[in-house]
Design a protein around this motif. Structure first.
Motif, PDB file in Angstrom:
ATOM      1  N   LEU A 207       0.847  -1.192   0.000  1.00  0.00           N
ATOM      2  CA  LEU A 207       0.000   0.000   0.000  1.00  0.00           C
ATOM      3  C   LEU A 207       0.883   1.243   0.000  1.00  0.00           C
ATOM      4  N   PRO A 208       0.749   2.107  -1.006  1.00  0.00           N
ATOM      5  CA  PRO A 208       1.592   3.304  -1.047  1.00  0.00           C
ATOM      6  C   PRO A 208       1.023   4.439  -0.207  1.00  0.00           C
ATOM      7  N   LYS A 209       1.891   5.351   0.175  1.00  0.00           N
ATOM      8  CA  LYS A 209       1.442   6.633   0.699  1.00  0.00           C
ATOM      9  C   LYS A 209       1.495   7.635  -0.443  1.00  0.00           C
ATOM     10  N   ARG A 210       0.498   8.509  -0.476  1.00  0.00           N
ATOM     11  CA  ARG A 210       0.408   9.513  -1.523  1.00  0.00           C
ATOM     12  C   ARG A 210       0.267  10.884  -0.876  1.00  0.00           C
ATOM     13  N   ILE A 211       0.343  11.933  -1.690  1.00  0.00           N
ATOM     14  CA  ILE A 211       0.105  13.262  -1.164  1.00  0.00           C
ATOM     15  C   ILE A 211      -1.401  13.463  -1.118  1.00  0.00           C
ATOM     16  N   CYS A 212      -1.921  13.618   0.078  1.00  0.00           N
ATOM     17  CA  CYS A 212      -3.358  13.738   0.290  1.00  0.00           C
ATOM     18  C   CYS A 212      -3.677  15.058   0.989  1.00  0.00           C
ATOM     19  N   HIS A 213      -4.932  15.456   0.898  1.00  0.00           N
ATOM     20  CA  HIS A 213      -5.370  16.689   1.549  1.00  0.00           C
ATOM     21  C   HIS A 213      -5.585  16.475   3.038  1.00  0.00           C
ATOM     22  N   CYS A 214      -6.166  15.359   3.417  1.00  0.00           N
ATOM     23  CA  CYS A 214      -6.358  14.933   4.812  1.00  0.00           C
ATOM     24  C   CYS A 214      -7.363  15.772   5.595  1.00  0.00           C
ATOM     25  N   ASP A 215      -8.148  16.597   4.916  1.00  0.00           N
ATOM     26  CA  ASP A 215      -9.233  17.325   5.586  1.00  0.00           C
ATOM     27  C   ASP A 215     -10.318  17.604   4.548  1.00  0.00           C
ATOM     28  N   THR A 216     -10.874  16.542   4.005  1.00  0.00           N
ATOM     29  CA  THR A 216     -11.755  16.634   2.841  1.00  0.00           C
ATOM     30  C   THR A 216     -13.185  16.972   3.247  1.00  0.00           C
ATOM     31  N   GLY A 227     -21.501  29.078  -7.828  1.00  0.00           N
ATOM     32  CA  GLY A 227     -21.592  27.918  -6.954  1.00  0.00           C
ATOM     33  C   GLY A 227     -21.741  26.606  -7.685  1.00  0.00           C
ATOM     34  N   THR A 228     -21.439  26.609  -8.986  1.00  0.00           N
ATOM     35  CA  THR A 228     -21.640  25.393  -9.787  1.00  0.00           C
ATOM     36  C   THR A 228     -20.350  24.793 -10.326  1.00  0.00           C
ATOM     37  N   SER A 229     -19.233  25.503 -10.215  1.00  0.00           N
ATOM     38  CA  SER A 229     -17.967  25.004 -10.769  1.00  0.00           C
ATOM     39  C   SER A 229     -16.856  25.172  -9.746  1.00  0.00           C
ATOM     40  N   VAL A 230     -16.137  24.091  -9.461  1.00  0.00           N
ATOM     41  CA  VAL A 230     -15.044  24.146  -8.492  1.00  0.00           C
ATOM     42  C   VAL A 230     -13.836  24.831  -9.123  1.00  0.00           C
ATOM     43  N   LEU A 231     -13.303  25.825  -8.409  1.00  0.00           N
ATOM     44  CA  LEU A 231     -12.085  26.494  -8.856  1.00  0.00           C
ATOM     45  C   LEU A 231     -10.849  25.773  -8.352  1.00  0.00           C
ATOM     46  N   CYS A 232     -10.763  25.588  -7.037  1.00  0.00           N
ATOM     47  CA  CYS A 232      -9.562  24.967  -6.481  1.00  0.00           C
ATOM     48  C   CYS A 232      -9.823  24.446  -5.082  1.00  0.00           C
ATOM     49  N   VAL A 233      -8.920  23.595  -4.629  1.00  0.00           N
ATOM     50  CA  VAL A 233      -8.917  23.074  -3.268  1.00  0.00           C
ATOM     51  C   VAL A 233      -8.156  24.050  -2.387  1.00  0.00           C
ATOM     52  N   ILE A 234      -8.682  24.316  -1.191  1.00  0.00           N
ATOM     53  CA  ILE A 234      -8.054  25.270  -0.270  1.00  0.00           C
ATOM     54  C   ILE A 234      -7.789  24.591   1.077  1.00  0.00           C
ATOM     55  N   ASP A 235      -7.322  25.392   2.050  1.00  0.00           N
ATOM     56  CA  ASP A 235      -6.981  24.901   3.390  1.00  0.00           C
ATOM     57  C   ASP A 235      -5.977  23.753   3.296  1.00  0.00           C
ATOM     58  N   LEU A 236      -4.749  24.106   2.968  1.00  0.00           N
ATOM     59  CA  LEU A 236      -3.724  23.120   2.634  1.00  0.00           C
ATOM     60  C   LEU A 236      -2.826  22.739   3.811  1.00  0.00           C
TER      61      LEU A 236
END
Length: 360
Positions: A207-216, A227-236
């Motif tokens: 099982l590999p470890k990957r780069i994850c957000h960990c607060d989804t 409010g209909t299109s995702v721009l980006c993931v935040i809170d990194l």
């Protein structure tokens, strides 16, 4: 903090434009955040944030992770010919060569404010699908990150560690409550080894470890103004090496439970299949290209893992005298434990169905 003090902190960062107005932004529980409006019409506005270094104790590591991830995402977007990169990935400002400033007591960072954007908090099949697709794409773009990242919160989702902490709390008996939770402890021990599968598989090299957000969470994505299109993931802050189970299972722990995690109404707890199906469909659209057969096979396990892990954490805190989680009444952590154990049982009852849906 006074406006003058905030302006002094802002002055250490290299900005385009002159700060004009400062006001609180959002209602985050971890970091204090402010919107900095600039005077010039052609200059961007900014977000100033105090980093909670009681939780993120290694700020240098924290910011290294964030810089490495955002730079890599920007390069990927440039290669794809993206024309609005400034809205698709966070950009952090420099202060004397670093992306943070220490004022003698607190650490601060600044990023460019993304205009015409919004966060959503309502969990629906539509927002769950968007979340799955966005977080899966986030992981996918980081599969070839050339830099090594550290763990901003070491062993954050390590089930073996959480079980050791519970057993230490049993041995210590600090609050004199161990004799009152024998049934809860028996249920946890019944599944203890099964819930440590990720650590077992990792040590076997399977099982590999990957780069994850960990607060989804749904509100950890920015949408456009409609409010209909995702721009980006935040809170990194929690972006770090982990198993993909962290991003997949933790979202469904809260989003697919029909009640809040501290609700005492155990009879109302159920596993929302519509949320599971929507999130999984979005996640696999983005992540199927890089997931290994072992990762795919164990996604239903991940859905069960996280309520069990949280039950273990709540119960350990209850046995320790409620020293970690904020509580509103003496049995609060015990109610949370019962809630998560009941939800775990609901999830376990649908694992075969989940497996069938994932491989379909």
């Amino acid at each position: 903090m006074s406006r003058e003090n905030l302006l002094d902190i802002v002055s250490h960062f290299h900005l385009d434009g002159s700060p004009q107005e400062i006001k609180p932004l959002g209602n985050g529980l971890i970091n204090d955040t402010y919107l900095i409006t600039t005077a010039e019409t052609n200059a961007p506005d900014y977000v100033l944030q105090r980093i909670n270094h009681a939780i993120f104790t290694d700020v240098e590591l924290l910011q290294h992770n964030i810089e490495a991830v955002t730079h890599h995402l920007r390069r990927k977007l440039e290669a794809e010919g993206c024309t609005d990169i400034h809205r698709r990935v966070l950009q952090f400002m420099s202060a004397s060569g670093k992306t943070y400033f220490f004022d003698g007591q607190n650490y601060w960072r600044m990023s460019v404010f993304i205009p015409d954007s919004m966060t959503l908090s309502e969990v629906t099949p539509d927002t769950s699908y968007d979340a799955g697709r966005a977080f899966g794409h986030f992981e996918q773009m980081l599969t070839d990150l050339p830099e090594t990242l550290g763990e901003t919160i070491p062993d954050f989702h390590n089930m073996e560690l959480r079980l050791r902490q519970l057993r230490d709390a049993i041995d210590a008996g600090a609050a004199g409550r161990v004799s009152t939770v024998k049934d809860e402890l028996a249920l946890i021990e019944q599944y203890a080894d099964e819930m440590c599968q990720a650590e077992h598989l990792y040590r076997q090299g399977l099982l590999p470890k990957r780069i994850c957000h960990c607060d989804t969470k749904v509100n950890n994505m920015l949408f456009d103004a409609t409010g209909t299109s995702v721009l980006c993931v935040i809170d990194l802050d929690t972006v770090m090496p982990s198993f993909v189970f962290s991003d997949y299972g933790d979202f469904l722990r809260t989003a697919a439970n029909t009640v809040a995690e501290d609700s005492p109404e155990l009879e109302r707890i159920a596993f929302r299949w519509d949320i599971f199906e929507a999130f999984t469909r979005g996640y696999l659209e983005s992540a199927r290209s890089f997931l290994t057969p072992i990762e795919m096979e164990h996604l239903p396990f991940a859905v069960a893992l996280f309520p069990m892990m949280q039950a273990v954490r709540f119960l350990a805190d209850y046995l320790n005298g409620d020293v970690y989680y904020k509580t509103s009444y003496p049995e609060h952590n015990l109610v949370r434990t019962h809630n998560q154990l009941r939800y775990f049982q609901c999830v376990k009852a649908r694992q075969d169905d989940m497996a069938s849906f994932i491989i379909a």
